[in-house]
Design a protein around this motif. Structure first.
Motif, short mmCIF file in Angstrom:
data_model
loop_
_atom_site.label_atom_id
_atom_site.label_comp_id
_atom_site.label_asym_id
_atom_site.label_seq_id
_atom_site.Cartn_x
_atom_site.Cartn_y
_atom_site.Cartn_z
N UNK A 95 1.03 -1.40 -0.23
CA UNK A 95 -0.02 -0.11 0.13
C UNK A 95 0.93 1.38 -0.02
N UNK A 96 2.08 1.12 -0.51
CA UNK A 96 2.75 2.14 -0.63
C UNK A 96 3.49 3.04 0.60
N UNK A 97 3.32 2.50 1.75
CA UNK A 97 3.83 3.18 3.12
C UNK A 97 5.31 2.78 3.21
N UNK A 98 5.99 3.54 2.92
CA UNK A 98 7.71 3.39 3.09
C UNK A 98 8.31 3.55 4.31
N UNK A 99 7.70 4.07 5.47
CA UNK A 99 8.30 4.04 6.81
C UNK A 99 7.50 3.78 7.72
N UNK A 100 7.85 3.24 8.98
CA UNK A 100 6.90 3.12 9.86
C UNK A 100 7.66 3.22 11.24
N UNK A 101 7.06 3.58 12.24
CA UNK A 101 7.40 3.47 13.68
C UNK A 101 7.46 2.27 14.32
N UNK A 102 8.66 1.91 15.10
CA UNK A 102 8.53 0.78 15.68
C UNK A 102 9.05 0.91 17.14
N UNK A 103 8.68 -0.21 17.98
CA UNK A 103 9.41 -0.10 19.58
C UNK A 103 10.19 -1.25 19.24
N UNK A 104 11.32 -1.05 20.06
CA UNK A 104 12.29 -2.08 20.34
C UNK A 104 13.00 -1.72 21.65
N UNK A 105 14.14 -2.66 21.81
CA UNK A 105 14.81 -2.53 23.11
C UNK A 105 15.70 -1.23 23.14
N UNK A 106 15.59 -0.53 22.28
CA UNK A 106 16.77 0.69 22.25
C UNK A 106 15.79 1.89 22.29
N UNK A 107 14.40 1.75 21.81
CA UNK A 107 13.51 3.01 22.03
C UNK A 107 12.04 2.47 22.18
N UNK A 108 11.88 2.67 23.37
CA UNK A 108 10.45 2.38 23.59
C UNK A 108 9.73 3.56 24.32
N UNK A 109 10.29 4.71 24.18
CA UNK A 109 9.65 6.10 24.49
C UNK A 109 8.81 6.48 23.55
N UNK A 110 7.64 6.87 23.98
CA UNK A 110 6.50 7.58 23.10
C UNK A 110 7.33 8.79 22.22
N UNK A 111 6.90 9.11 20.99
CA UNK A 111 7.02 10.40 20.36
C UNK A 111 5.94 11.08 20.21
N UNK A 112 5.69 12.14 20.48
CA UNK A 112 4.46 13.00 20.47
C UNK A 112 4.47 13.65 19.25
N UNK A 113 3.33 13.51 18.40
CA UNK A 113 3.28 14.50 17.13
C UNK A 113 3.12 15.85 17.51
N UNK A 114 3.33 16.75 16.97
CA UNK A 114 3.02 18.20 17.19
C UNK A 114 1.71 18.52 17.25
N UNK A 115 0.87 17.81 16.32
CA UNK A 115 -0.49 18.07 16.27
C UNK A 115 -1.02 16.28 16.64
N UNK A 116 -2.35 16.24 17.19
CA UNK A 116 -3.04 14.79 17.53
C UNK A 116 -3.20 14.30 16.35
N UNK A 117 -2.84 12.77 16.42
CA UNK A 117 -3.00 12.09 14.99
C UNK A 117 -4.18 12.13 14.40
N UNK A 118 -5.32 12.14 15.30
CA UNK A 118 -6.72 12.48 14.66
C UNK A 118 -6.85 13.65 13.82
N UNK A 119 -6.44 14.65 14.37
CA UNK A 119 -6.53 16.13 13.79
C UNK A 119 -5.60 15.82 12.58
N UNK A 120 -4.52 15.35 12.39
CA UNK A 120 -3.59 15.16 11.09
C UNK A 120 -4.60 14.50 10.35
N UNK A 121 -4.83 13.31 10.57
CA UNK A 121 -5.72 12.35 9.59
C UNK A 121 -6.95 13.08 9.03
N UNK A 122 -7.76 14.02 9.89
CA UNK A 122 -8.94 14.60 9.32
C UNK A 122 -8.59 15.81 8.47
#
Length: 368
Positions: free
Chosen positions: A45-72
């Motif tokens: 479906x042509x998504x080239x990059x995604x966010x993952x959680x692993x042993x090195x990086x399990x902290x949340x990364x907050x978008x500067x706007x809410x994901x529901x606002x971005x999608x809308x």
């Protein structure tokens, strides 16, 4: 949590950020364990990059706007651009407000409401630093790009302490800066198409086409319309469509020009991977005064975060490290934690690159 190219994602990896389809519906929720078949479908479906959680990086990364606002916002822009292009032809003459259908006026109204929502969400942040959290499908590229340009532009406008009404004009102009592309042949908007020289020249007409279309609507602020017309003009007078000199270009157009370039250069595309973060900022800084306004580039480079928390990098010592924190004003010199080193005693050490001036980041690492 870190952003990785889909080809670097291994089976049994945990998804860090929810994925959406081109119509804004949830495809996969954050926390899902990705199997081989699922990874293959994400590629399809042509998504080239995604966010993952692993042993090195399990902290949340907050978008500067809410994901529901971005999608809308993405869906709002998509509906407007798609339908406006269908309802109109490039040679239509618009001489009065009544020429616009009620559908078109409703699109402009919804875009205006969306701009207010985005501004209010960003203003809730104590510190307006820019680390984009954007997983996009290439099928929605133009629309998600428009939203990113609006978010980037607003962070600059807020840093300049612009009044809210001017921020609204900036946001609306950024959201619709590419509306003129709705009147071009569909092939010209295909990011994978190989265009001829004549087709590239046709694309350069999209600012004028967009401005002509918007010129008589009362629902769009005049400053927003100027952004549509001028976002490819340059201080050195070599921009398009009118090769304006710097005194005739509005400041909001300069802001959107920088936001547009930054998002394009830092985004993975099928045939062109994103530039290295330091190279993007170097490109902007080296072209400040010619392609971009010098003062705005200077401000932008203080608020952008090219290496978000959780990014794994290789440094000039040959070691690998995890980005722990970015210091405002020093985007290319974050605080790092060593995670791989030939010297075992170094693992776990923190390095502040502002103090360790002889050490530089040489690349972003995805396969660990």
């Amino acid at each position: 949590m870190r952003l990785v190219p889909i080809e670097s994602v291994k089976p049994n990896t945990v998804l860090g950020k929810t994925l959406y389809d081109v119509d804004g519906r949830v495809l996969l929720r954050a926390g899902v364990v990705l199997r081989e078949v699922t990874i293959a479908k994400i590629k399809e479906i042509n998504i080239l990059s995604i966010y993952i959680v692993d042993k090195y990086s399990d902290e949340e990364i907050d978008d500067i706007i809410k994901p529901e606002i971005r999608q809308k916002a993405i869906i709002t822009i998509k509906e407007a651009f798609s339908n406006i292009g269908r309802l109109n032809t490039t040679d239509q003459e618009r001489n009065k407000e009544s020429d616009y259908t009620w559908q078109e006026q409703s699109y402009f109204y919804n875009i205006g409401k969306m701009a207010v929502n985005i501004i209010e969400d960003i203003l809730k942040h104590k510190d307006v630093l820019l680390a984009l959290v954007d997983i996009r499908s290439m099928d929605n590229y133009m629309y998600s790009h428009s939203v990113n340009v609006a978010v980037i532009s607003l962070t600059i406008g807020i840093t300049f302490q612009m009044p809210k009404k001017k921020l609204e004009a900036l946001c609306i102009g950024a959201l619709i800066h590419d509306i003129g592309k709705s009147f071009l042949p569909k092939r010209l908007s295909d990011i994978e198409a190989e265009l001829t020289a004549d087709e590239k020249e046709m694309i350069k007409q999209h600012p004028r086409l967009g401005y002509k279309y918007l010129s008589s609507t009362y629902n769009i602020n005049s400053l927003s319309k100027m952004i549509v017309l001028q976002h490819h003009e340059r201080p050195d007078g070599k921009g398009y469509p009118d090769r304006l000199n710097k005194d005739n270009i509005v400041d909001l157009s300069y802001i959107v020009s920088i936001a547009d370039a930054y998002d394009n250069l830092s985004t993975d595309l099928p045939e062109k991977r994103a530039m290295f973060p330091s190279d993007v900022l170097e490109y902007l800084m080296s072209n400040a005064g010619s392609m971009f306004d010098y003062n705005i580039v200077n401000i932008f480079c203080r608020i952008v975060i090219p290496y978000p928390k959780g990014t794994i990098v290789e440094i000039s010592t040959g070691e690998r490290a995890l980005v722990r924190e970015t210091i405002p004003g020093f985007p290319l010199r974050p605080i790092l934690k060593i995670i791989e080193s030939q010297r075992v005693t170094r693992i776990g050490d923190e390095i502040n690159l502002i103090k360790e001036i002889s050490i530089v980041i040489t690349k972003v690492v995805h396969d660990v």
